[in-house]
Design an enzyme around this catalytic site. Sequence first.
Site, PDB file in Angstrom:
ATOM      1  N   GLY A   8       0.836  -1.199   0.000  1.00 50.72           N
ATOM      2  CA  GLY A   8       0.000   0.000   0.000  1.00 50.72           C
ATOM      3  C   GLY A   8       0.868   1.245   0.000  1.00 50.72           C
ATOM      4  O   GLY A   8       0.476   2.309   0.498  1.00 50.72           O
ATOM      5  N   GLY A  11      -0.598   4.545  -1.153  1.00 55.05           N
ATOM      6  CA  GLY A  11      -1.868   4.947  -0.554  1.00 55.05           C
ATOM      7  C   GLY A  11      -1.774   6.174   0.327  1.00 55.05           C
ATOM      8  O   GLY A  11      -0.692   6.717   0.602  1.00 55.05           O
ATOM      9  N   LEU A  13      -2.483   6.578   3.638  1.00 54.54           N
ATOM     10  CA  LEU A  13      -1.817   6.374   4.922  1.00 54.54           C
ATOM     11  C   LEU A  13      -0.304   6.405   4.760  1.00 54.54           C
ATOM     12  O   LEU A  13       0.414   6.988   5.586  1.00 54.54           O
ATOM     13  CB  LEU A  13      -2.249   5.040   5.541  1.00 54.54           C
ATOM     14  CG  LEU A  13      -1.598   4.680   6.883  1.00 54.54           C
ATOM     15  CD1 LEU A  13      -1.974   5.684   7.961  1.00 54.54           C
ATOM     16  CD2 LEU A  13      -1.997   3.258   7.300  1.00 54.54           C
ATOM     17  N   ALA A  14       0.175   5.782   3.678  1.00 57.23           N
ATOM     18  CA  ALA A  14       1.618   5.761   3.427  1.00 57.23           C
ATOM     19  C   ALA A  14       2.172   7.176   3.271  1.00 57.23           C
ATOM     20  O   ALA A  14       3.173   7.544   3.903  1.00 57.23           O
ATOM     21  CB  ALA A  14       1.920   4.928   2.186  1.00 57.23           C
ATOM     22  N   LYS A  15       1.528   7.977   2.430  1.00 62.10           N
ATOM     23  CA  LYS A  15       2.092   9.300   2.142  1.00 62.10           C
ATOM     24  C   LYS A  15       1.904  10.284   3.285  1.00 62.10           C
ATOM     25  O   LYS A  15       2.750  11.170   3.498  1.00 62.10           O
ATOM     26  CB  LYS A  15       1.503   9.863   0.849  1.00 62.10           C
ATOM     27  CG  LYS A  15       0.065  10.306   0.921  1.00 62.10           C
ATOM     28  CD  LYS A  15      -0.401  10.872  -0.423  1.00 62.10           C
ATOM     29  CE  LYS A  15      -1.851  11.347  -0.349  1.00 62.10           C
ATOM     30  NZ  LYS A  15      -2.316  11.869  -1.658  1.00 62.10           N
ATOM     31  N   LYS A 141      -5.549  -1.481  11.525  1.00 61.98           N
ATOM     32  CA  LYS A 141      -6.974  -1.667  11.754  1.00 61.98           C
ATOM     33  C   LYS A 141      -7.747  -1.188  10.523  1.00 61.98           C
ATOM     34  O   LYS A 141      -7.189  -0.419   9.721  1.00 61.98           O
ATOM     35  CB  LYS A 141      -7.415  -0.912  13.010  1.00 61.98           C
ATOM     36  CG  LYS A 141      -7.481   0.620  12.868  1.00 61.98           C
ATOM     37  CD  LYS A 141      -7.975   1.227  14.146  1.00 61.98           C
ATOM     38  CE  LYS A 141      -8.167   2.727  14.004  1.00 61.98           C
ATOM     39  NZ  LYS A 141      -9.346   3.130  13.254  1.00 61.98           N
ATOM     40  N   ASP A 170      -2.018   0.192  16.765  1.00 62.84           N
ATOM     41  CA  ASP A 170      -3.014   1.192  17.153  1.00 62.84           C
ATOM     42  C   ASP A 170      -2.226   2.468  17.423  1.00 62.84           C
ATOM     43  O   ASP A 170      -1.517   2.559  18.425  1.00 62.84           O
ATOM     44  CB  ASP A 170      -3.770   0.744  18.400  1.00 62.84           C
ATOM     45  CG  ASP A 170      -4.854   1.734  18.831  1.00 62.84           C
ATOM     46  OD1 ASP A 170      -4.761   2.919  18.439  1.00 62.84           O
ATOM     47  OD2 ASP A 170      -5.781   1.340  19.549  1.00 62.84           O
ATOM     48  N   HIS A 171      -2.318   3.439  16.521  1.00 68.40           N
ATOM     49  CA  HIS A 171      -1.407   4.590  16.606  1.00 68.40           C
ATOM     50  C   HIS A 171      -1.571   5.374  17.898  1.00 68.40           C
ATOM     51  O   HIS A 171      -0.667   6.095  18.316  1.00 68.40           O
ATOM     52  CB  HIS A 171      -1.576   5.504  15.380  1.00 68.40           C
ATOM     53  CG  HIS A 171      -2.806   6.342  15.396  1.00 68.40           C
ATOM     54  ND1 HIS A 171      -4.007   5.932  14.844  1.00 68.40           N
ATOM     55  CD2 HIS A 171      -3.036   7.579  15.893  1.00 68.40           C
ATOM     56  CE1 HIS A 171      -4.910   6.882  15.001  1.00 68.40           C
ATOM     57  NE2 HIS A 171      -4.360   7.884  15.624  1.00 68.40           N
ATOM     58  N   HIS A 233      -9.074   2.518  20.130  1.00 71.19           N
ATOM     59  CA  HIS A 233      -8.429   3.612  20.867  1.00 71.19           C
ATOM     60  C   HIS A 233      -8.960   3.758  22.293  1.00 71.19           C
ATOM     61  O   HIS A 233      -8.195   3.780  23.268  1.00 71.19           O
ATOM     62  CB  HIS A 233      -8.629   4.945  20.142  1.00 71.19           C
ATOM     63  CG  HIS A 233      -8.101   4.964  18.745  1.00 71.19           C
ATOM     64  ND1 HIS A 233      -7.070   4.157  18.313  1.00 71.19           N
ATOM     65  CD2 HIS A 233      -8.457   5.701  17.657  1.00 71.19           C
ATOM     66  CE1 HIS A 233      -6.821   4.399  17.045  1.00 71.19           C
ATOM     67  NE2 HIS A 233      -7.646   5.327  16.623  1.00 71.19           N
ATOM     68  N   LYS A 333     -17.294  12.996  15.891  1.00 63.37           N
ATOM     69  CA  LYS A 333     -16.803  13.882  14.834  1.00 63.37           C
ATOM     70  C   LYS A 333     -17.647  15.151  14.810  1.00 63.37           C
ATOM     71  O   LYS A 333     -18.775  15.171  15.282  1.00 63.37           O
ATOM     72  CB  LYS A 333     -16.851  13.169  13.480  1.00 63.37           C
ATOM     73  CG  LYS A 333     -15.817  12.052  13.361  1.00 63.37           C
ATOM     74  CD  LYS A 333     -15.728  11.537  11.946  1.00 63.37           C
ATOM     75  CE  LYS A 333     -14.593  10.531  11.801  1.00 63.37           C
ATOM     76  NZ  LYS A 333     -13.264  11.142  12.016  1.00 63.37           N
TER      77      LYS A 333
END
Length: 485
Positions: A8, A11, A13-15, A141, A170-171, A233, A333
């Site tokens: 990925g 993607g 999340l990667a960037k 996740k 889990d960040h 979380h 949110k």
Amino acid sequence: MTTFVLFGGTGDLAKRKIIPALYSAFVNGRLDPEFTFIGAAREALSDEDFRKRVATSIETYAAKANGTKEQLAAFLNLVGYTKIDAKNPEDFEVLKSRVNADTSKAKLFYLAIGPDIFIPVVEQLSKHGLVEGNARVVVEKPLGRDAKSAKEINSALRTYLNENQIYRIDHYLGKEMVQNLFALRFANSFLEPLWNRKWIQDVQISISEQVGVETRGDFYDKTGALRDMVQNHLLQLVSIVAMEPPVNANPDAIRDEKVKVLRALRKFTADDVSKKTVRGQYRAGAVDGKPVIGYQNEPGVPASSRAETFVAIRAEIDNWRWAGVPFYLRTGKRMASRCAEITINFKPIPYSIFGKGQGPLRSNRLVITLQPEESVQLFMKAKEPGEGIRLSDVALNLDFAEASNLRRVESYERLLLDALHGDLTLFVRDDELGAAWEWIDPIMNAWENDAEGLKSYIAGSWGPAAASYLLAQHGAAWGEEYVEG
């Protein structure tokens, strides 16, 4: 030599997170001198094409790394790319040719991909001998949609990997202040005698976001706040706040105590769900003075969506330390502000000698703020200057930004380095994941059978009024609602 393979790799999340975290670690000298980074995705790219994307990611999202042009060039020299289709074994042969064959050397495979292709990728890695020896796999996740699907995924992963090779990320566990929870709990003698049902009235854990679903409408609508935030979380924070002291700081000793908390969470009946949970969905409103649309008008969201964007829960832990102490959990949110906070409300004094003119005195509280700024505040009563005795709250404040000038490590950087070093402490074990889902399942099932239970709330507020009543009926209030007498 350490090889890092990012599935990925092209993607979002990667960037936005993973590549900037790797670069920051490189700039600060935290990576193996012989480190190699290989991006992997379905798109056909050359090494140079991928390097350009990596450079753009760093320039856009890694400003805090403060790297030089020379450091960026040196980092890009470590970067390569290989096209990967999970269903094509030949692609994995190509990957194998680029990965160090020495099984004693560290290899980390990061699956920043959809959970539906976790197993095909791991199966191919296993068939090609890439997960033998000192190899680890990080999985993002959501790991399942309920207890049954999570168990199936974990069982399949264990077909090809040992448990100590699986890093369920889990960040939130990588946040500096979450690490300080361990220090706060287990390195300060004065707190331990107070950390129980005798002295604590309630515990509140809130994660509020001002953003909506942004570009994740399709994903979020199939997930909702309960799966997206509470199952991982919030329950991880509950387990750290409520755990018993571990026998030592080894990963499994810590995770043993966390899973005991998750297993002690009282399971909900259908009647409990109606009385002890609140779910909501934001409608049009204003955040920071700017108008925003309602959830059902967000891109990718069906006009008749019943997905919850807000959750509040009154949870209880059935053990000797916490029996009778409510844990109030809240996330949402399009809330009034962005904040992640743990509040420990201590029991009130048994009798006030200061007279009725004072009005009700709010009890002492410990407020642990995870974001936007990290701090620990212990609120105590003190006399205001002037004639007579008028009491007010005074905070003993530990501001981490002021207390230390050492570099703040972002959560993804910390977790990536832990995975590269083989430290499992901040990663979720399979029994932790299972226990969390087993507690969540009855809530999800009850909500699916209750079409009328979804409340609406105005964007920019603190959620549905029912969330306030959830606490008010027990004589409590969320932190921002309390008005000092």
